[in-house]
Design a protein around this motif. Sequence first.
Motif, mmCIF file in Angstrom:
data_model
loop_
_atom_site.group_PDB
_atom_site.id
_atom_site.type_symbol
_atom_site.label_atom_id
_atom_site.label_comp_id
_atom_site.label_asym_id
_atom_site.label_seq_id
_atom_site.Cartn_x
_atom_site.Cartn_y
_atom_site.Cartn_z
ATOM 1 N N ARG A 1 0.873 -1.137 0.149
ATOM 2 C CA ARG A 1 -0.132 -0.051 0.059
ATOM 3 C C ARG A 1 0.746 1.214 0.083
ATOM 4 O O ARG A 1 0.751 2.244 -0.646
ATOM 5 N N ARG A 2 1.793 1.372 0.771
ATOM 6 C CA ARG A 2 2.970 2.386 0.685
ATOM 7 C C ARG A 2 3.381 2.714 -0.515
ATOM 8 O O ARG A 2 3.687 3.734 -0.857
ATOM 9 N N ARG A 3 3.714 1.426 -1.180
ATOM 10 C CA ARG A 3 4.434 1.640 -2.496
ATOM 11 C C ARG A 3 3.370 2.229 -3.582
ATOM 12 O O ARG A 3 3.733 2.762 -4.356
ATOM 13 N N LEU A 4 2.045 1.846 -3.469
ATOM 14 C CA LEU A 4 1.186 2.129 -4.382
ATOM 15 C C LEU A 4 1.113 3.593 -4.214
ATOM 16 O O LEU A 4 0.816 4.387 -5.146
ATOM 17 N N LYS A 5 0.966 4.081 -2.852
ATOM 18 C CA LYS A 5 0.749 5.651 -2.700
ATOM 19 C C LYS A 5 1.762 6.501 -3.196
ATOM 20 O O LYS A 5 1.644 7.489 -3.845
ATOM 21 N N LEU A 6 3.076 6.020 -3.236
ATOM 22 C CA LEU A 6 4.409 6.689 -3.699
ATOM 23 C C LEU A 6 3.885 6.630 -5.382
ATOM 24 O O LEU A 6 4.537 7.587 -5.789
ATOM 25 N N ARG A 7 3.563 5.672 -5.819
ATOM 26 C CA ARG A 7 3.426 5.349 -7.220
ATOM 27 C C ARG A 7 2.528 6.544 -7.756
ATOM 28 O O ARG A 7 2.470 7.171 -8.821
ATOM 29 N N LYS A 8 1.544 6.675 -6.917
ATOM 30 C CA LYS A 8 0.329 7.630 -7.598
ATOM 31 C C LYS A 8 0.827 9.172 -7.448
ATOM 32 O O LYS A 8 0.280 9.809 -8.379
ATOM 33 N N LYS A 9 1.496 9.394 -6.464
ATOM 34 C CA LYS A 9 1.948 10.596 -6.305
ATOM 35 C C LYS A 9 3.022 11.006 -7.536
ATOM 36 O O LYS A 9 3.050 12.244 -8.223
#
Length: 352
Positions: free
Chosen positions: A42-50
Amino acid sequence: MLASWLINSFRSTYNHNAGYNIGSYMFMQSRDYAARKGTRERRRLKLRKKKVKAVVEKVGFIPHKQRKKDTKVEVCPLTTINESWKWKAVDDVYLVKYHQQPVYSLKEAIENHRETHHPTMFNKPNAVVNAFIELDMRREKKNRFLDRFTRIINTPHIFTYGENKRTVLAFCKNLQEQEDAKNAGADLVGGVELIKRIQNGTFAFKEYDCIVAHADILTDLLLVRGLLKKRFPNLRTGTLGNNMSQLVRKYKDGIAYTAEPHNSFKEYGQINVTFGLLNMNTQELEENFSSLINDVESMRPKRDGLFIERVQISSELSKELFKINYQDYLATSNKEETKEQEQDETAIITTN
């Protein structure tokens, strides 16, 4: 003795602390397992979305009629009446947006409409003449405004056009007054017997547009005041008087007008009323207009400033509006002018 007491106290405190530490160690929980699954993802996905850039969607051609128009800010019409900041027109051809609206006399405005309604153009020489009156509805106190009001005035010169005439119900005691009301055009004239029929519910008075009465029958008419409600004859509305023929003619053939306040801006009101026909004599139209404008001015609140802001003359089949100088037809302005003239004359006499 003192030494033994101190040794015992130290021993008791040591035992107490040791027991507390042992108990706390026994009941203390320890977690050595890893975090829940999916947290790192989830943390990785948040960083990718940014990091992802916003993609601009291409919009195809939209027809002009289907495009969303920006909502315009509504402006109070009173602010647009004052045109002192605009230029005065010098030439016959000018931009209306940047120049003041020319002011005509009533005669000139009527003649202009007669030209456009000539048989060679609109071919309607008997078209109606309307007065578009704009009002400042503010009262004496702040944030207080005049309500919507309707009045009927007795015009010097009667004219007929497409609208249906009003039906009048008259109440009189005297037989002579009843005959005068009938001769004036009242649809129905009655006395005490008619009041009893209304009280019993056997007479439908709501079918009539106006109800007028003589002052002599007022005491008998009080019995049905609760039924008539706002239509009860009184002096304030002008439906009660001593001259029945004049009352009936006023409400039968008079001019009815209504002052309508603006929906958003209550300080602005307008009246659109017909006061004559183009084929009438110009003097007759002026007299009708004078009675109309003086009656409107009588509703003026007790404050400083103008009540009637602007008057424009229009006629059917034409979109032209001619601004006129209405102050020449006010009775108060004539009195003020005569007073000023008298003061000037007295000043001249004193100087001589």
